[in-house]
Design an enzyme around this catalytic site. Sequence first.
Site, short mmCIF file in Angstrom:
data_model
loop_
_atom_site.label_atom_id
_atom_site.label_comp_id
_atom_site.label_asym_id
_atom_site.label_seq_id
_atom_site.Cartn_x
_atom_site.Cartn_y
_atom_site.Cartn_z
N LYS A 8 0.85 -1.20 0.00
CA LYS A 8 0.00 0.00 0.00
C LYS A 8 0.89 1.25 0.00
O LYS A 8 2.09 1.18 0.25
CB LYS A 8 -0.91 0.00 1.22
N TYR A 32 18.30 29.01 7.56
CA TYR A 32 17.17 29.76 8.10
C TYR A 32 17.17 29.72 9.62
O TYR A 32 17.40 28.69 10.24
CB TYR A 32 15.85 29.17 7.61
#
Length: 362
Positions: free
Chosen positions: A33, A258
């Site tokens: 899946k 950042y």
Amino acid sequence: MRPARALIDLHALRHNYQLARELSGARALAVVKADAYGHGAVRCAEALADQADGFAVACIEEALQLRNAGIRAPILLLEGFFEADELALIEQHELWCVVHSLWQLEVIERSAVRTPLTVWLKMDSGMHRVGLAPADYQAAYRRLLATGKVAKIVLMSHFARADELDCPRSEEQLAVFEQAREGLAAEVSLRNSPAVLGWPQLFTRQQAGDWVRPGIMLYGATPFEQAQDAAARLLPVMTLESKIIAVRELPAGEPVGYGARFVSERPTRVGVVAMGYADGYPRHAPTGTPMAVNGQLTRLIGRVSMDMLTVDLSDLPSAGLGSRVELWGKQVLASDVASCAETIPYQLFCNLRRVHLLYREG
């Protein structure tokens, strides 16, 4: 071309499937899946087609993808059907179907299917997600048989805490399941990857026709937070890698990336890697998360950005522009990266995107 890519080792995939069979002594549905947990469902199913007893997917869209690719083995729909009209497709493509709710049973009773179905009847033994209540289980079993539209029923449930090796919840769930299904002579499927690897003592009385459902172990990642002997035999299937695209020489006291989450404490050599959270690498992975450059272990530094991240090259004088970086794989385990990022390997694999998958035999 951007150098970020994921190498998928199909030999390791087959090894892990055989390990599931060896440890369980049962037939195994390979769980593919979510695009085989990000590894590519079609290619993984093709690689296992000559040895797998069948496959398991979440929904009919995933099953039809495999059927359209030529996979003829049994395919189980782990969530069953969502709409009544899906039964026609289930019948047409000879899919196996989980029934976890009374409304699904009622749809089968009213249906016009001509080819008897294979149903996996799911009990909620304590996870409390989907599944029939233990008190309703035997009646649901008898109702399915009475329809004349079901050729075979497999009894199933799912463990909620089998990845916790010191937790008694799996034993409690097994006791609930066994009591509720007493007297029903049918094949059984209970074990997911952590149950196969970590709980052999619970299944000494299994039947020859029982089934297991290996998922994360197929892809070579441990479901446990601690070391575990059987999980140590798994082979990582995915190696996520990229290259260094720039190098910076920084003095002590300089911020990187950042938010200045990392400030150099000494003269630091920084490598910039073409990999970021848009590729699926976890943005919240902290400074210190392991990675390897040209086979030598080092660490992530600074905040992960959308397309790039930075790695400490201070102690790797031979590394530089174009050096190979392993983000996770055979040297840097996905479980270790996941632990640093406070997530699980399942999510790392399933979040992968914008990265070319390359398949090989080891």
